[in-house]
Design an enzyme around this catalytic site. Sequence first.
Site, mmCIF file in Angstrom:
data_model
loop_
_atom_site.group_PDB
_atom_site.id
_atom_site.type_symbol
_atom_site.label_atom_id
_atom_site.label_comp_id
_atom_site.label_asym_id
_atom_site.label_seq_id
_atom_site.Cartn_x
_atom_site.Cartn_y
_atom_site.Cartn_z
ATOM 1 N N HIS A 25 0.742 -1.194 -0.005
ATOM 2 C CA HIS A 25 0.071 -0.016 0.105
ATOM 3 C C HIS A 25 0.878 1.087 -0.148
ATOM 4 O O HIS A 25 1.315 1.695 0.835
ATOM 5 C CB HIS A 25 -0.839 -0.128 1.016
ATOM 6 C CG HIS A 25 -2.234 0.782 1.240
ATOM 7 N ND1 HIS A 25 -3.443 0.442 1.190
ATOM 8 C CD2 HIS A 25 -1.931 2.475 1.102
ATOM 9 C CE1 HIS A 25 -4.174 1.619 1.204
ATOM 10 N NE2 HIS A 25 -3.364 2.913 0.991
ATOM 11 N N HIS A 27 1.335 4.870 -2.333
ATOM 12 C CA HIS A 27 1.093 5.779 -3.226
ATOM 13 C C HIS A 27 1.931 6.582 -4.019
ATOM 14 O O HIS A 27 2.936 7.233 -3.345
ATOM 15 C CB HIS A 27 -0.245 6.565 -2.771
ATOM 16 C CG HIS A 27 -1.473 6.236 -2.337
ATOM 17 N ND1 HIS A 27 -2.483 5.919 -3.294
ATOM 18 C CD2 HIS A 27 -1.859 5.607 -1.118
ATOM 19 C CE1 HIS A 27 -3.462 5.531 -2.472
ATOM 20 N NE2 HIS A 27 -3.207 4.995 -1.295
ATOM 21 N N ASP A 29 1.741 9.165 -5.784
ATOM 22 C CA ASP A 29 1.601 10.647 -5.751
ATOM 23 C C ASP A 29 1.689 11.057 -4.113
ATOM 24 O O ASP A 29 1.856 12.342 -3.878
ATOM 25 C CB ASP A 29 0.341 11.075 -6.232
ATOM 26 C CG ASP A 29 -0.976 10.327 -5.729
ATOM 27 O OD1 ASP A 29 -0.686 9.515 -5.152
ATOM 28 O OD2 ASP A 29 -1.980 10.771 -5.870
ATOM 29 N N GLY A 186 -9.685 7.704 -2.490
ATOM 30 C CA GLY A 186 -10.245 8.988 -2.264
ATOM 31 C C GLY A 186 -11.159 8.881 -1.044
ATOM 32 O O GLY A 186 -11.319 8.250 -0.108
ATOM 33 N N HIS A 213 -9.733 0.294 -0.821
ATOM 34 C CA HIS A 213 -9.596 1.299 0.509
ATOM 35 C C HIS A 213 -10.981 1.215 1.451
ATOM 36 O O HIS A 213 -11.848 1.594 0.820
ATOM 37 C CB HIS A 213 -9.364 2.795 0.058
ATOM 38 C CG HIS A 213 -7.959 3.066 -0.154
ATOM 39 N ND1 HIS A 213 -7.411 2.671 -1.317
ATOM 40 C CD2 HIS A 213 -6.931 3.793 0.705
ATOM 41 C CE1 HIS A 213 -6.030 3.204 -1.349
ATOM 42 N NE2 HIS A 213 -6.038 3.891 -0.164
ATOM 43 N N GLU A 216 -10.923 3.151 6.707
ATOM 44 C CA GLU A 216 -10.074 4.242 7.237
ATOM 45 C C GLU A 216 -10.924 5.316 7.540
ATOM 46 O O GLU A 216 -10.739 5.818 8.765
ATOM 47 C CB GLU A 216 -9.113 4.420 5.931
ATOM 48 C CG GLU A 216 -8.272 5.566 6.210
ATOM 49 C CD GLU A 216 -7.427 6.194 5.135
ATOM 50 O OE1 GLU A 216 -6.391 6.713 5.209
ATOM 51 O OE2 GLU A 216 -7.831 5.882 3.935
ATOM 52 N N ASP A 313 1.686 3.749 3.105
ATOM 53 C CA ASP A 313 0.671 4.738 2.444
ATOM 54 C C ASP A 313 1.290 5.936 1.817
ATOM 55 O O ASP A 313 0.974 5.772 0.528
ATOM 56 C CB ASP A 313 -0.399 5.280 3.568
ATOM 57 C CG ASP A 313 -1.810 5.641 3.068
ATOM 58 O OD1 ASP A 313 -2.015 5.413 1.894
ATOM 59 O OD2 ASP A 313 -2.487 6.590 3.729
#
Length: 374
Positions: A25, A27, A29, A186, A213, A216, A313
Amino acid sequence: MVNSANEYQLPRGIDIASLPKVSLHDHLDGGVRPQTIIELADAIGFDVPESDADRLADWFLNQCDAGNLVDYLKTFDLSTAVMQTKEGLTRIAREFVEDLVLDGVVYGEIRWAPEQHLGRGLSLDETVEAVQDGIEQAIDDAERAGSSILVGQLITAMRHADRSLEIAELAVRHRDRGVVGFDIAGAEAGFPASRHRLAFDYLATEHFPVTVHAGEADGIDSINSALFDGRALRLGHGVRLAEDVTVERSDDDGIYVSLGPVAQWVKDREIALELSPSSNLQTGAIAQWGTDLVDHPFDLLYQLGFKNTINVDNRTMSGTSLTREMSLLADAFAYDLDDLEVFQQNAASAAFLPLEDREELAEVIAAGFDAARG
Protein backbone atom coordinates in the site's frame (compact mmCIF):
# COMPACT_ATOMS: atom_id res chain seq x y z
CA MET A 1 10.11 11.85 12.03
CA VAL A 2 12.64 9.34 13.36
CA ASN A 3 16.15 10.70 12.93
CA SER A 4 18.36 8.37 14.96
CA ALA A 5 19.79 5.36 13.13
CA ASN A 6 19.60 3.41 16.41
CA GLU A 7 15.83 3.62 16.27
CA TYR A 8 15.94 1.52 13.11
CA GLN A 9 17.61 -1.38 14.88
CA LEU A 10 16.36 -4.34 16.84
CA PRO A 11 18.25 -5.82 19.79
CA ARG A 12 21.59 -7.42 18.88
CA GLY A 13 22.12 -4.63 16.35
CA ILE A 14 19.85 -6.08 13.66
CA ASP A 15 19.43 -3.41 11.00
CA ILE A 16 15.77 -3.19 9.95
CA ALA A 17 16.71 -1.36 6.74
CA SER A 18 18.59 -4.43 5.53
CA LEU A 19 15.65 -6.80 5.97
CA PRO A 20 13.72 -7.82 2.82
CA LYS A 21 10.33 -6.15 2.65
CA VAL A 22 7.08 -6.23 0.70
CA SER A 23 5.20 -2.99 0.06
CA LEU A 24 1.51 -3.41 -0.79
CA HIS A 25 0.00 0.00 0.00
CA ASP A 26 2.21 2.76 -1.38
CA HIS A 27 0.79 5.69 -3.37
CA LEU A 28 2.85 7.10 -6.23
CA ASP A 29 1.57 10.66 -5.75
CA GLY A 30 2.18 10.30 -2.01
CA GLY A 31 5.84 9.43 -2.44
CA VAL A 32 7.20 12.15 -4.70
CA ARG A 33 10.53 13.52 -3.51
CA PRO A 34 10.16 17.13 -2.32
CA GLN A 35 13.15 18.23 -4.42
CA THR A 36 11.53 16.69 -7.49
CA ILE A 37 8.29 18.56 -6.79
CA ILE A 38 10.22 21.83 -6.61
CA GLU A 39 12.08 21.19 -9.87
CA LEU A 40 9.07 19.98 -11.85
CA ALA A 41 6.88 22.78 -10.49
CA ASP A 42 9.47 25.34 -11.57
CA ALA A 43 9.50 23.84 -15.08
CA ILE A 44 5.75 24.29 -15.50
CA GLY A 45 5.44 27.57 -13.58
CA PHE A 46 3.50 26.11 -10.66
CA ASP A 47 3.83 27.78 -7.26
CA VAL A 48 4.95 25.69 -4.30
CA PRO A 49 4.63 26.71 -0.64
CA GLU A 50 8.36 26.18 0.03
CA SER A 51 11.34 26.40 -2.32
CA ASP A 52 13.66 24.34 -0.11
CA ALA A 53 13.27 20.54 -0.12
CA ASP A 54 13.61 20.11 3.65
CA ARG A 55 11.12 22.87 4.37
CA LEU A 56 8.71 21.45 1.80
CA ALA A 57 9.00 18.04 3.47
CA ASP A 58 8.10 19.67 6.79
CA TRP A 59 5.18 21.48 5.12
CA PHE A 60 3.73 18.15 4.00
CA LEU A 61 4.06 16.71 7.49
CA ASN A 62 2.40 19.72 9.11
CA GLN A 63 -0.45 19.83 6.60
CA CYS A 64 -1.11 16.11 6.92
CA ASP A 65 -1.43 16.15 10.70
CA ALA A 66 -4.96 17.53 10.35
CA GLY A 67 -6.57 14.53 11.99
CA ASN A 68 -8.97 13.75 9.16
CA LEU A 69 -8.74 12.17 5.72
CA VAL A 70 -10.31 15.03 3.75
CA ASP A 71 -7.71 17.63 4.77
CA TYR A 72 -4.95 15.05 4.47
CA LEU A 73 -5.92 14.44 0.84
CA LYS A 74 -5.72 18.16 -0.03
CA THR A 75 -1.92 17.96 -0.04
CA PHE A 76 -2.11 15.74 -3.10
CA ASP A 77 -3.16 18.74 -5.18
CA LEU A 78 0.50 19.76 -5.06
CA SER A 79 2.06 16.43 -5.95
CA THR A 80 -0.39 15.62 -8.74
CA ALA A 81 0.15 19.06 -10.28
CA VAL A 82 3.68 18.05 -11.30
CA MET A 83 2.55 14.64 -12.57
CA GLN A 84 0.80 15.72 -15.75
CA THR A 85 3.48 15.01 -18.36
CA LYS A 86 5.12 11.84 -19.61
CA GLU A 87 8.51 13.09 -18.47
CA GLY A 88 7.24 13.96 -15.02
CA LEU A 89 5.47 10.63 -14.51
CA THR A 90 8.42 8.62 -15.76
CA ARG A 91 10.90 10.46 -13.54
CA ILE A 92 8.71 10.18 -10.46
CA ALA A 93 8.06 6.47 -11.02
CA ARG A 94 11.79 5.84 -11.51
CA GLU A 95 12.71 7.71 -8.33
CA PHE A 96 9.90 5.98 -6.45
CA VAL A 97 11.32 2.55 -7.25
CA GLU A 98 14.82 3.78 -6.39
CA ASP A 99 13.49 4.73 -2.95
CA LEU A 100 11.89 1.28 -2.57
CA VAL A 101 15.26 -0.34 -3.26
CA LEU A 102 16.93 1.87 -0.66
CA ASP A 103 14.23 0.79 1.80
CA GLY A 104 15.01 -2.91 1.28
CA VAL A 105 11.83 -3.62 -0.67
CA VAL A 106 12.06 -6.74 -2.83
CA TYR A 107 8.47 -6.58 -4.11
CA GLY A 108 6.36 -3.45 -4.34
CA GLU A 109 2.94 -2.51 -5.67
CA ILE A 110 2.60 1.13 -6.65
CA ARG A 111 -0.94 2.44 -6.63
CA TRP A 112 -2.04 5.58 -8.42
CA ALA A 113 -5.02 7.03 -10.29
CA PRO A 114 -4.41 7.70 -14.02
CA GLU A 115 -7.57 9.82 -14.25
CA GLN A 116 -5.82 12.46 -12.15
CA HIS A 117 -2.97 12.91 -14.62
CA LEU A 118 -4.68 14.05 -17.81
CA GLY A 119 -4.37 17.81 -17.30
CA ARG A 120 -1.75 18.35 -20.01
CA GLY A 121 -3.17 16.21 -22.76
CA LEU A 122 -2.02 12.68 -21.93
CA SER A 123 -4.41 9.80 -22.55
CA LEU A 124 -5.11 7.21 -19.87
CA ASP A 125 -3.00 4.64 -21.68
CA GLU A 126 -0.13 7.08 -22.10
CA THR A 127 -0.02 7.75 -18.37
CA VAL A 128 0.21 4.03 -17.58
CA GLU A 129 2.94 3.57 -20.17
CA ALA A 130 4.91 6.54 -18.79
CA VAL A 131 4.83 5.14 -15.26
CA GLN A 132 5.82 1.70 -16.51
CA ASP A 133 8.79 3.22 -18.35
CA GLY A 134 10.04 4.75 -15.10
CA ILE A 135 9.52 1.51 -13.19
CA GLU A 136 11.47 -0.51 -15.73
CA GLN A 137 14.31 2.01 -15.85
CA ALA A 138 14.70 1.79 -12.08
CA ILE A 139 14.53 -2.02 -12.06
CA ASP A 140 17.27 -2.14 -14.70
CA ASP A 141 19.39 0.32 -12.73
CA ALA A 142 18.92 -1.73 -9.56
CA GLU A 143 20.00 -4.92 -11.31
CA ARG A 144 23.14 -3.24 -12.62
CA ALA A 145 23.90 -2.15 -9.05
CA GLY A 146 23.44 -5.68 -7.72
CA SER A 147 19.93 -5.35 -6.27
CA SER A 148 16.76 -7.16 -7.23
CA ILE A 149 13.19 -5.87 -7.06
CA LEU A 150 9.83 -6.73 -8.62
CA VAL A 151 7.27 -3.95 -9.03
CA GLY A 152 3.67 -3.92 -10.23
CA GLN A 153 1.17 -1.14 -10.81
CA LEU A 154 -2.15 -0.99 -8.96
CA ILE A 155 -4.47 1.10 -11.11
CA THR A 156 -6.81 3.16 -8.95
CA ALA A 157 -10.18 4.75 -9.65
CA MET A 158 -11.34 7.71 -7.60
CA ARG A 159 -14.37 6.65 -5.62
CA HIS A 160 -16.09 10.06 -5.79
CA ALA A 161 -15.91 10.09 -9.63
CA ASP A 162 -17.81 8.10 -12.25
CA ARG A 163 -14.99 6.60 -14.29
CA SER A 164 -14.40 3.35 -12.41
CA LEU A 165 -15.54 1.03 -15.20
CA GLU A 166 -13.34 2.88 -17.70
CA ILE A 167 -10.40 2.67 -15.28
CA ALA A 168 -11.06 -1.01 -14.66
CA GLU A 169 -10.93 -1.63 -18.39
CA LEU A 170 -7.67 0.33 -18.53
CA ALA A 171 -6.17 -1.86 -15.82
CA VAL A 172 -7.13 -5.07 -17.58
CA ARG A 173 -5.83 -3.71 -20.88
CA HIS A 174 -2.39 -3.38 -19.29
CA ARG A 175 -2.41 -6.57 -17.25
CA ASP A 176 0.45 -8.03 -19.28
CA ARG A 177 2.35 -4.74 -19.31
CA GLY A 178 3.00 -4.07 -15.64
CA VAL A 179 -0.45 -3.74 -14.04
CA VAL A 180 -1.22 -6.34 -11.37
CA GLY A 181 -4.43 -5.12 -9.72
CA PHE A 182 -7.19 -2.54 -9.22
CA ASP A 183 -8.15 -0.26 -6.35
CA ILE A 184 -10.57 2.52 -5.49
CA ALA A 185 -9.39 5.41 -3.32
CA GLY A 186 -10.27 8.93 -2.24
CA ALA A 187 -12.81 10.24 0.25
CA GLU A 188 -14.33 7.09 1.74
CA ALA A 189 -17.32 8.25 3.80
CA GLY A 190 -20.38 8.57 1.57
CA PHE A 191 -18.74 6.80 -1.36
CA PRO A 192 -19.07 3.06 -0.74
CA ALA A 193 -17.76 0.40 -3.08
CA SER A 194 -21.33 -0.33 -4.14
CA ARG A 195 -21.27 2.84 -6.27
CA HIS A 196 -18.74 1.06 -8.49
CA ARG A 197 -20.44 -2.31 -8.76
CA LEU A 198 -20.30 -2.34 -12.57
CA ALA A 199 -16.53 -1.99 -12.47
CA PHE A 200 -16.16 -4.73 -9.88
CA ASP A 201 -18.50 -7.02 -11.82
CA TYR A 202 -16.35 -6.50 -14.91
CA LEU A 203 -13.13 -7.18 -12.99
CA ALA A 204 -14.62 -10.38 -11.58
CA THR A 205 -15.44 -11.65 -15.07
CA GLU A 206 -11.83 -10.91 -16.05
CA HIS A 207 -10.45 -12.69 -12.96
CA PHE A 208 -8.54 -9.53 -12.07
CA PRO A 209 -7.47 -8.96 -8.44
CA VAL A 210 -8.92 -6.12 -6.38
CA THR A 211 -8.00 -4.27 -3.22
CA VAL A 212 -10.31 -1.58 -1.87
CA HIS A 213 -9.65 1.34 0.46
CA ALA A 214 -12.03 0.63 3.34
CA GLY A 215 -12.08 0.97 7.10
CA GLU A 216 -10.00 4.14 7.16
CA ALA A 217 -12.42 7.08 7.18
CA ASP A 218 -15.54 4.91 7.49
CA GLY A 219 -16.49 1.84 9.43
CA ILE A 220 -17.84 -1.68 9.15
CA ASP A 221 -20.46 -0.91 6.50
CA SER A 222 -17.72 0.39 4.21
CA ILE A 223 -15.62 -2.70 4.81
CA ASN A 224 -18.61 -4.94 4.17
CA SER A 225 -19.28 -3.16 0.87
CA ALA A 226 -15.63 -3.61 -0.14
CA LEU A 227 -15.94 -7.33 0.51
CA PHE A 228 -19.40 -7.86 -0.97
CA ASP A 229 -19.62 -5.33 -3.80
CA GLY A 230 -15.90 -5.10 -4.51
CA ARG A 231 -14.93 -8.75 -3.98
CA ALA A 232 -11.82 -7.31 -2.32
CA LEU A 233 -8.97 -9.75 -1.80
CA ARG A 234 -7.28 -7.22 0.49
CA LEU A 235 -8.49 -4.24 2.52
CA GLY A 236 -6.72 -0.91 2.02
CA HIS A 237 -6.08 0.06 5.65
CA GLY A 238 -8.98 -1.87 7.18
CA VAL A 239 -8.00 -0.58 10.61
CA ARG A 240 -11.59 0.13 11.63
CA LEU A 241 -12.33 -3.57 11.35
CA ALA A 242 -11.47 -3.41 15.05
CA GLU A 243 -14.92 -1.82 15.53
CA ASP A 244 -16.28 -5.33 14.95
CA VAL A 245 -14.21 -6.71 17.82
CA THR A 246 -15.92 -6.59 21.23
CA VAL A 247 -13.94 -6.92 24.44
CA GLU A 248 -16.08 -9.15 26.67
CA ARG A 249 -13.86 -9.01 29.74
CA SER A 250 -10.29 -8.45 30.84
CA ASP A 251 -8.52 -10.03 33.79
CA ASP A 252 -5.09 -11.20 34.91
CA ASP A 253 -5.25 -14.11 32.48
CA GLY A 254 -5.85 -11.93 29.43
CA ILE A 255 -8.44 -10.17 27.32
CA TYR A 256 -11.45 -12.07 26.04
CA VAL A 257 -13.12 -10.86 22.89
CA SER A 258 -15.82 -11.81 20.42
CA LEU A 259 -15.78 -11.09 16.69
CA GLY A 260 -18.66 -9.70 14.69
CA PRO A 261 -19.59 -11.31 11.37
CA VAL A 262 -17.46 -9.03 9.19
CA ALA A 263 -14.37 -9.42 11.35
CA GLN A 264 -14.89 -13.17 11.52
CA TRP A 265 -15.17 -13.36 7.72
CA VAL A 266 -11.98 -11.35 7.21
CA LYS A 267 -10.07 -13.46 9.72
CA ASP A 268 -11.31 -16.85 8.54
CA ARG A 269 -10.52 -16.11 4.91
CA GLU A 270 -7.16 -14.53 5.73
CA ILE A 271 -7.99 -11.31 3.90
CA ALA A 272 -4.92 -9.12 4.32
CA LEU A 273 -5.17 -5.79 6.12
CA GLU A 274 -2.97 -3.11 4.52
CA LEU A 275 -2.34 -1.25 7.78
CA SER A 276 -0.41 2.02 7.67
CA PRO A 277 0.32 3.08 11.26
CA SER A 278 1.70 6.62 10.84
CA SER A 279 -0.90 7.54 8.24
CA ASN A 280 -3.69 6.14 10.41
CA LEU A 281 -2.58 8.49 13.18
CA GLN A 282 -2.47 11.50 10.83
CA THR A 283 -5.92 10.93 9.37
CA GLY A 284 -7.61 10.17 12.68
CA ALA A 285 -8.47 6.63 11.57
CA ILE A 286 -7.72 5.33 15.08
CA ALA A 287 -9.14 8.30 16.99
CA GLN A 288 -11.70 6.20 18.85
CA TRP A 289 -8.87 4.16 20.40
CA GLY A 290 -6.41 6.98 21.08
CA THR A 291 -3.87 9.33 19.55
CA ASP A 292 -0.59 7.47 20.02
CA LEU A 293 0.85 4.51 18.17
CA VAL A 294 0.44 2.26 21.22
CA ASP A 295 -3.31 2.89 20.90
CA HIS A 296 -3.39 1.54 17.34
CA PRO A 297 -5.38 -1.71 17.12
CA PHE A 298 -2.57 -3.21 15.03
CA ASP A 299 -1.41 -5.39 17.90
CA LEU A 300 -4.93 -6.40 18.94
CA LEU A 301 -5.65 -7.58 15.40
CA TYR A 302 -2.30 -9.37 15.25
CA GLN A 303 -2.85 -11.19 18.54
CA LEU A 304 -6.29 -12.27 17.31
CA GLY A 305 -4.78 -13.85 14.21
CA PHE A 306 -5.64 -11.37 11.50
CA LYS A 307 -3.38 -11.13 8.45
CA ASN A 308 -1.65 -7.84 9.24
CA THR A 309 0.74 -6.20 6.80
CA ILE A 310 2.82 -3.06 7.37
CA ASN A 311 2.63 -0.21 4.87
CA VAL A 312 3.64 3.42 4.43
CA ASP A 313 0.55 4.69 2.54
CA ASN A 314 2.28 7.95 1.53
CA ARG A 315 6.01 8.26 2.13
CA THR A 316 6.22 12.03 1.61
CA MET A 317 3.05 12.96 3.48
CA SER A 318 4.09 10.89 6.49
CA GLY A 319 7.85 11.43 6.18
CA THR A 320 8.29 7.71 6.49
CA SER A 321 9.49 4.42 5.02
CA LEU A 322 8.77 0.76 5.61
CA THR A 323 11.92 0.59 7.70
CA ARG A 324 10.62 3.39 9.90
CA GLU A 325 7.11 1.90 10.21
CA MET A 326 8.56 -1.46 11.24
CA SER A 327 10.80 0.26 13.78
CA LEU A 328 7.94 2.26 15.27
CA LEU A 329 5.79 -0.85 15.65
CA ALA A 330 8.66 -2.82 17.17
CA ASP A 331 9.15 -0.08 19.74
CA ALA A 332 5.44 0.33 20.49
CA PHE A 333 4.59 -3.37 20.87
CA ALA A 334 7.96 -5.00 21.65
CA TYR A 335 7.97 -6.92 18.40
CA ASP A 336 11.03 -8.99 17.61
CA LEU A 337 12.49 -10.32 14.37
CA ASP A 338 10.04 -13.21 14.25
CA ASP A 339 7.06 -10.85 14.46
CA LEU A 340 8.41 -8.62 11.71
CA GLU A 341 8.95 -11.65 9.50
CA VAL A 342 5.33 -12.70 9.99
CA PHE A 343 4.16 -9.33 8.66
CA GLN A 344 6.42 -9.58 5.61
CA GLN A 345 5.35 -13.15 4.90
CA ASN A 346 1.73 -12.04 5.22
CA ALA A 347 2.38 -9.39 2.60
CA ALA A 348 4.16 -11.85 0.31
CA SER A 349 1.25 -14.29 0.42
CA ALA A 350 -1.23 -11.45 -0.28
CA ALA A 351 0.73 -9.97 -3.20
CA PHE A 352 -1.04 -9.83 -6.55
CA LEU A 353 1.39 -12.30 -8.09
CA PRO A 354 1.05 -15.84 -9.45
CA LEU A 355 1.32 -18.52 -6.76
CA GLU A 356 4.76 -19.65 -7.86
CA ASP A 357 6.09 -16.09 -7.68
CA ARG A 358 4.62 -15.64 -4.20
CA GLU A 359 6.32 -18.82 -3.07
CA GLU A 360 9.65 -17.56 -4.41
CA LEU A 361 9.08 -14.24 -2.69
CA ALA A 362 8.41 -16.04 0.59
CA GLU A 363 11.73 -17.86 0.21
CA VAL A 364 13.58 -14.60 -0.39
CA ILE A 365 12.07 -13.12 2.77
CA ALA A 366 12.84 -16.22 4.83
CA ALA A 367 16.43 -16.24 3.64
CA GLY A 368 16.89 -12.56 4.44
CA PHE A 369 15.50 -12.89 7.95
CA ASP A 370 17.50 -16.07 8.58
CA ALA A 371 20.65 -14.21 7.56
CA ALA A 372 19.80 -11.45 10.06
CA ARG A 373 19.46 -14.05 12.81
CA GLY A 374 23.01 -15.15 12.04
